[in-house]
Design an enzyme around this catalytic site. Structure first.
Site, PDB file in Angstrom:
ATOM      1  N   ASP A   1      -4.281  -2.633   3.943  1.00 11.31           N
ATOM      2  CA  ASP A   1      -4.416  -2.062   2.747  1.00 11.31           C
ATOM      3  C   ASP A   1      -5.365  -0.757   2.854  1.00 11.31           C
ATOM      4  OD1 ASP A   1      -3.136  -4.789   1.837  1.00 11.31           O
ATOM      5  OD2 ASP A   1      -2.758  -3.209  -0.018  1.00 11.31           O
TER       6      ASP A   1
ATOM      7  N   LYS B   1      -4.070  -8.576   2.700  1.00 13.06           N
ATOM      8  CA  LYS B   1      -3.767  -9.520   1.861  1.00 13.06           C
ATOM      9  C   LYS B   1      -4.549 -10.694   2.272  1.00 13.06           C
ATOM     10  CE  LYS B   1      -1.918  -9.705  -0.935  1.00 13.06           C
ATOM     11  NZ  LYS B   1      -2.614  -9.450  -2.300  1.00 13.06           N
TER      12      LYS B   1
ATOM     13  N   ALA C   1       0.964  -1.303   0.004  1.00  8.76           N
ATOM     14  CA  ALA C   1      -0.132   0.130  -0.023  1.00  8.76           C
ATOM     15  C   ALA C   1       0.846   1.205  -0.166  1.00  8.76           C
ATOM     16  CB  ALA C   1      -0.996  -0.220   1.186  1.00  8.76           C
TER      17      ALA C   1
HETATM   18  O1  MRU Z   1      -0.992  -7.350  -3.091  1.00 10.96           O
HETATM   19  P1  MRU Z   1       0.005  -6.467  -2.663  1.00 10.96           P
HETATM   20  O2  MRU Z   1       1.236  -7.281  -2.509  1.00 10.96           O
HETATM   21  O3  MRU Z   1       0.062  -5.087  -3.059  1.00 10.96           O
HETATM   22  O4  MRU Z   1      -0.580  -6.542  -1.121  1.00 10.96           O
HETATM   23  C1  MRU Z   1       0.394  -6.069   0.061  1.00 10.96           C
HETATM   24  C2  MRU Z   1      -0.425  -6.268   1.190  1.00 10.96           C
HETATM   25  O5  MRU Z   1      -1.554  -6.786   1.498  1.00 10.96           O
HETATM   26  C3  MRU Z   1       0.228  -5.690   2.247  1.00 10.96           C
HETATM   27  O6  MRU Z   1       0.371  -6.535   3.558  1.00 10.96           O
HETATM   28  C4  MRU Z   1      -0.103  -4.162   2.624  1.00 10.96           C
HETATM   29  O7  MRU Z   1      -0.288  -3.654   1.510  1.00 10.96           O
HETATM   30  C5  MRU Z   1       0.519  -3.393   3.659  1.00 10.96           C
HETATM   31  S1  MRU Z   1       2.253  -3.022   3.171  1.00 10.96           S
HETATM   32  C6  MRU Z   1       3.043  -2.275   4.129  1.00 10.96           C
END
Ligand code: MRU
Length: 351
Positions: free
Chosen positions: A235, A246, A49
């Site tokens: 996110d 995720k 994110a």
């Molecule tokens: O699909 P992604 O790899 O962008 O998903 C990322 C995540 O779910 C992370 O846990 C979230 O963005 C936090 S990153 C500090």
């Protein structure tokens, strides 16, 4: 160990570490247009994110370098629309675009070279601030992790997912820097394997003892008594503390509760979406079926099978022990504690 630099503004364009290739290849991709930045976000060259937010901001600045002086307002809106249409769940994307829009509104009508310089500066500032925010989150979060803890994490909420240091992994790094002996269990995170490919790479590179498990092993280890806490990123967090992260995070939270293991979320306030009352309102990105049916280009699923591929799930706030932010640690009732933190520019922790 040199710090991982996920994203950099250069005279040639926006340079991104290509996260699709890790850990096999450490290569960089230069995006020379805003459309290339949008494509890089969509295809997960850059992901996580806060990193998506920084990339979007730099994409706006890059786009305005391409724009001619004919109708800069229309060009700006077209750039923002294109970048906003890449990934729907991580609210940091929209937060960063809104911040760029505020700056643009202040200076629109001024000579284009000045507008461009100011937008580049703002994008750089968003990156720099993210780094500082992660360090602050680390300081607040480290206090929650006792010496000798094994932390279970999911996906990648590390340096690669941010401007550096990380959110969940930032807390782990800060606890280690405070002299605590911390180990990590990383879930591999099907289907995109952010845990196996990215978190394991980052942590091993930093000399942090890390054990990789497949996602379906998490319940076994949470029940074993060996895991001291779960720490994940987010996110988007709704006003009531429901957390989108995720896919696979929600079952971890339920299993953690069942086994008396604290479940922490580390996220900057830019991940907070106070316009949404609860997590049911968070848009969930659906990704291509090939991510599920194929592994590294090789088909592993039977032809003709139906596939669903939601990239995120929502953990109800009742499973969240605490939310670690750069301004302090929020606890239930989240509707109050999160609002207080968001409204408190002095960075004092809520009582
Ligand atoms: O699909 P992604 O790899 O962008 O998903 C990322 C995540 O779910 C992370 O846990 C979230 O963005 C936090 S990153 C500090």
């Amino acid at each position: 160990m040199a710090m991982i630099e996920t994203i950099r503004w250069t005279d040639e364009g926006v340079v991104l570490m290509d996260q699709r290739k890790l850990p096999r290849e450490e290569t960089y991709l230069t995006c020379r247009s805003y459309r290339e930045v949008a494509e890089a976000i969509r295809t997960m060259v850059i992901r996580g994110a806060p990193a998506i937010g920084v990339a979007a901001a730099m994409g706006v600045a890059l786009g305005m370098l391409e724009a001619d002086s004919g109708d800069p307002d229309a060009a700006f809106e077209q750039i923002v629309r294109t970048l906003a249409a890449t990934r729907p769940t991580a609210v940091n994307l929209f937060w960063a675009l809104e911040r760029m829009r505020r700056v643009y509104r202040e200076i629109r009508g001024q000579p284009l070279p000045l507008v461009r310089r100011r937008l580049i500066e703002e994008a750089e500032r968003i990156k720099q601030e993210d780094l500082e925010v992660n360090r602050a989150m680390g300081r607040h979060g480290a206090a929650l992790v006792p010496d000798g803890t094994i932390v279970l994490t999911h996906c990648n909420a590390g340096a690669l997912a941010t401007a550096g240091y990380g959110t969940a992994l930032g807390v782990i790094r800060a606890a280690r820097e405070a002299g605590k002996r911390i180990e990590v269990f990383a879930c591999e995170t099907r289907p995109f394997l952010q845990g196996a490919r990215l978190t394991a790479w980052e942590l091993v590179r930093d000399g942090i003892p890390t054990t990789l498990i497949t996602d379906n092993m998490a319940g076994h280890f949470l029940k074993s008594g060996r895991i001291g806490c779960v720490i994940v990123g987010a996110d988007r967090i709704a006003a009531n503390g429901d957390v989108a992260n995720k896919i696979g995070t929600y079952p971890l939270a339920v299993l953690a509760r069942e086994n008396g293991v604290p479940f922490y979320v580390a996220a900057p306030l830019s991940t907070l979406d106070l316009t949404l009352a609860c997590g049911d309102l968070i848009p969930i990105e659906q990704r291509p079926a090939e991510e599920v049916t194929h592994v590294f280009g090789i088909r592993v699923a039977a032809e003709g099978v139906n596939v669903e591929n939601p990239a995120f799930d929502v953990t109800p706030h009742r499973y969240v022990t605490a939310i670690i932010t750069e301004r302090g640690v929020a606890r239930a009732p989240y509707a109050e504690s999160l609002r207080r933190l968001a409204e408190n520019p002095m960075g004092r922790e809520p009582r």
